[in-house]
Design a protein around this motif. Structure first.
Motif, mmCIF file in Angstrom:
data_model
loop_
_atom_site.group_PDB
_atom_site.id
_atom_site.type_symbol
_atom_site.label_atom_id
_atom_site.label_comp_id
_atom_site.label_asym_id
_atom_site.label_seq_id
_atom_site.Cartn_x
_atom_site.Cartn_y
_atom_site.Cartn_z
ATOM 1 N N HIS A 323 0.819 -1.220 0.000
ATOM 2 C CA HIS A 323 0.000 0.000 0.000
ATOM 3 C C HIS A 323 0.852 1.268 0.000
ATOM 4 O O HIS A 323 0.414 2.310 -0.489
ATOM 5 C CB HIS A 323 -0.942 0.008 1.209
ATOM 6 N N ILE A 326 1.546 2.349 -3.558
ATOM 7 C CA ILE A 326 0.323 2.807 -4.228
ATOM 8 C C ILE A 326 -0.046 4.210 -3.740
ATOM 9 O O ILE A 326 -0.371 5.103 -4.531
ATOM 10 C CB ILE A 326 -0.830 1.819 -3.985
ATOM 11 N N THR A 329 2.328 6.803 -5.079
ATOM 12 C CA THR A 329 2.045 7.063 -6.492
ATOM 13 C C THR A 329 0.848 8.003 -6.629
ATOM 14 O O THR A 329 0.859 8.933 -7.449
ATOM 15 C CB THR A 329 1.773 5.746 -7.244
ATOM 16 N N ASN A 363 6.871 0.579 -8.158
ATOM 17 C CA ASN A 363 6.271 1.905 -8.279
ATOM 18 C C ASN A 363 6.052 2.292 -9.740
ATOM 19 O O ASN A 363 5.119 3.037 -10.061
ATOM 20 C CB ASN A 363 7.158 2.957 -7.589
ATOM 21 N N TRP A 366 2.656 0.801 -10.700
ATOM 22 C CA TRP A 366 1.512 1.596 -10.240
ATOM 23 C C TRP A 366 1.416 2.899 -11.037
ATOM 24 O O TRP A 366 0.319 3.339 -11.392
ATOM 25 C CB TRP A 366 1.620 1.905 -8.744
ATOM 26 N N THR A 367 2.570 3.517 -11.332
ATOM 27 C CA THR A 367 2.557 4.779 -12.084
ATOM 28 C C THR A 367 1.944 4.588 -13.463
ATOM 29 O O THR A 367 1.074 5.361 -13.889
ATOM 30 C CB THR A 367 3.987 5.342 -12.226
ATOM 31 N N ILE A 370 -1.973 3.577 -13.147
ATOM 32 C CA ILE A 370 -2.815 4.679 -12.667
ATOM 33 C C ILE A 370 -2.823 5.824 -13.672
ATOM 34 O O ILE A 370 -3.861 6.433 -13.944
ATOM 35 C CB ILE A 370 -2.351 5.152 -11.273
ATOM 36 N N ILE A 387 -9.242 1.590 -6.587
ATOM 37 C CA ILE A 387 -8.089 0.714 -6.353
ATOM 38 C C ILE A 387 -8.431 -0.231 -5.201
ATOM 39 O O ILE A 387 -8.775 0.213 -4.105
ATOM 40 C CB ILE A 387 -6.825 1.526 -6.030
ATOM 41 N N THR A 389 -7.227 -3.729 -2.986
ATOM 42 C CA THR A 389 -6.218 -4.746 -2.649
ATOM 43 C C THR A 389 -6.898 -5.829 -1.817
ATOM 44 O O THR A 389 -7.718 -5.526 -0.953
ATOM 45 C CB THR A 389 -5.051 -4.140 -1.842
ATOM 46 N N VAL A 398 -4.128 -6.798 -6.721
ATOM 47 C CA VAL A 398 -4.335 -5.355 -6.775
ATOM 48 C C VAL A 398 -5.130 -5.043 -8.035
ATOM 49 O O VAL A 398 -4.697 -5.344 -9.141
ATOM 50 C CB VAL A 398 -2.994 -4.589 -6.796
ATOM 51 N N ILE A 400 -6.819 -2.138 -10.366
ATOM 52 C CA ILE A 400 -6.856 -0.713 -10.710
ATOM 53 C C ILE A 400 -7.909 -0.553 -11.789
ATOM 54 O O ILE A 400 -7.746 -1.032 -12.920
ATOM 55 C CB ILE A 400 -5.479 -0.222 -11.171
#
Length: 466
Positions: A323, A326, A329, A363, A366-367, A370, A387, A389, A398, A400
């Motif tokens: 987390h 996330i 990010t 990361n 996630w970048t 997202i 989002i 989890t 996870v 998204i």
């Protein structure tokens, strides 16, 4: 234009081990042209004609991203480019512009099957060119992808830092001006005579007000009503200099009953200067609290950047709470979320076990996911990013998910292919999801796409035991 022979090709490093009869066959089957300076050998979206060999001249290979020209390579004499045996490329993905007049030999793509079947050594030489080119080009594009992501994050971060920084400047300036008014209030305060009991009452009241963190959260209309009620009370009780006092008292949750209680315990002639001193103290408290909050915001942002980038860490795996990455990010992309008026829903299972992972790489996952969701929500009504989890047996999942238009059926199978993008030319390299897939596979996980009209979900799954 120079006539080309097998010996000319033999002098090129790529073809040095290819028999001359195969090279001569290639020369005979090829088209020979001279391109003037400024003309294009290839352009994005145009069908590829075949395998190009640059005999003389110079060609610049570049792409346009965010209205910026990004040079990929300079193609010099002896360079082999275009379609190669077993390559899946059918259209150009970059501009190839002649920097000077260039002689080009083009082997037509229609004869590639014949080349592969009948000319082993020539095929082998061209396949080596293809594998080297893919590796070099992918590394360059991945670097460009990281730089583009860094540019987006930097722009957003600048906006995020600007607000609290400006708040600190305004707050400190206001506090300085406010402190200049304090001597007058202090003079009126010391001119009155308070008993020890009254001093204790005022002191306890101030401590209680400053310690109270459970202050009421009021709507604008309700706050205005409360301020009018307090202002009426102050007028009725002849409290001087009370124009800005009502707003302050309401902010700290002081009611008319509190004021009545305080007034009953204090000499009425002393009440106005005492209340003025209390108000000044509360104003100072508010200003300091605002500066403190803005400073904390900056510290949190800097902390998020440090955790997000992990520039001081190696590539080793660490045990992490998934987390954290996330949330960092989301912090880094907060400006873009606010600009798009996107509602973010976090459904986090905070009891999930920690995961052993490469933090900086994760990361990036996630970048990319997202940021893609944010782009998909552009100009959508009631945009929402969700989002989730959760644990599924021995896996961490996870999700998204965005409520954008969805991904068309005809391209769903291609979204993870290198260089494939649904974004407009210049807005994406087509490597974002390829990077996501590569990193997740490094962690022995999987990424799946579920999409329909009004919903797109990328589900990332990691084994807990790594």
């Amino acid at each position: 234009m120079k006539d080309i022979s097998a010996k000319d090709l033999k002098s090129i490093e790529v073809f040095k081990d290819v028999p001359e009869d195969q090279l001569q066959w290639m020369v005979d089957q090829s088209e020979h042209v001279e391109l003037p300076e400024g003309s294009f050998m290839t352009s994005p979206g145009e069908p590829l004609k075949g395998t190009h060999i640059i005999i003389s001249g110079r060609i610049e290979l570049y792409r346009i991203q965010n209205n910026t020209k990004l040079t990929i390579a300079e193609l010099l004499p002896g360079t082999v480019t275009g379609i190669l045996p077993f390559s899946r490329g059918k259209i150009g993905i970059a501009y190839g512009q002649c920097v000077e007049a260039t002689q080009l030999m083009t082997f037509p793509k229609e004869r590639l099957r014949e080349l592969i079947i009948s000319h082993y050594e020539l095929t082998q030489a061209l396949v080596i060119v293809m594998t080297s080119r893919v590796r070099e080009f992918t590394e360059l594009e991945q670097q460009n992808e990281k730089m583009m992501a860094l540019g987006k994050l930097s722009a957003g971060l600048a906006h995020e830092l600007n607000n609290p920084a400006a708040a600190i400047v305004r707050g400190s300036d206001s506090l300085k001006k406010h402190l200049l008014l304090q001597p007058g209030a202090f003079k009126r305060l010391i001119s009155i005579h308070l008993s020890p009991t009254e001093i204790d009452i005022i002191n306890e009241k101030m401590m209680a007000l400053q310690a109270n963190t459970n202050r009421p959260v009021l709507s604008m209309m309700k706050r205005s009503e409360k301020e009018d009620e307090i202002l009426d009370w102050l007028d009725l009780n002849n409290v001087s200099e009370c124009d800005d006092m009502a707003e302050n008292l309401v902010e700290f949750g002081i009611t008319e009953e509190d004021l009545d209680d305080l007034k009953d315990k204090i000499n009425k002639d002393d009440f106005s200067p005492i209340l003025l001193w209390i108000n000044n103290s509360l104003t100072t408290e508010r200003m300091v609290a605002d500066i403190q909050e803005a400073s904390k915001r900056i510290a949190d942002l800097v902390g998020s950047v440090k955790t997000f980038t992990h520039m001081d860490r190696g590539g080793e795996k660490e045990v992490i709470d998934i987390h954290t990455g996330i949330k960092n990010t989301l912090t880094m992309l907060n400006h873009k979320l606010k600009t798009g008026n996107i509602r973010v829903v976090e459904e986090f299972d905070l009891t999930l076990p920690h995961l052993k992972a490469m933090v900086g790489e994760l990361n990036q996952v996630w970048t990319n996911l997202i940021d893609n969701a944010i782009d998909a929500l552009e100009n959508q009504p009631d945009p929402e990013l969700r989002i989730i989890t959760q644990r599924d047996k021995e896996f961490i999942k996870v999700s998204i998910c965005d409520n954008g238009p969805g991904i068309p059926k005809e391209v769903r199978s291609k979204v993870f292919d290198p260089f494939f993008t649904t974004k407009a030319i210049g807005k994406g390299t087509g490597l974002g999801l390829d990077v996501v897939m590569r990193i997740v596979k490094q962690h022995h996980g999987s990424v799946t796409l579920h999409t329909e009209s009004g919903k797109t979900e990328f589900l990332v799954c990691f084994p807990i035991n790594g």
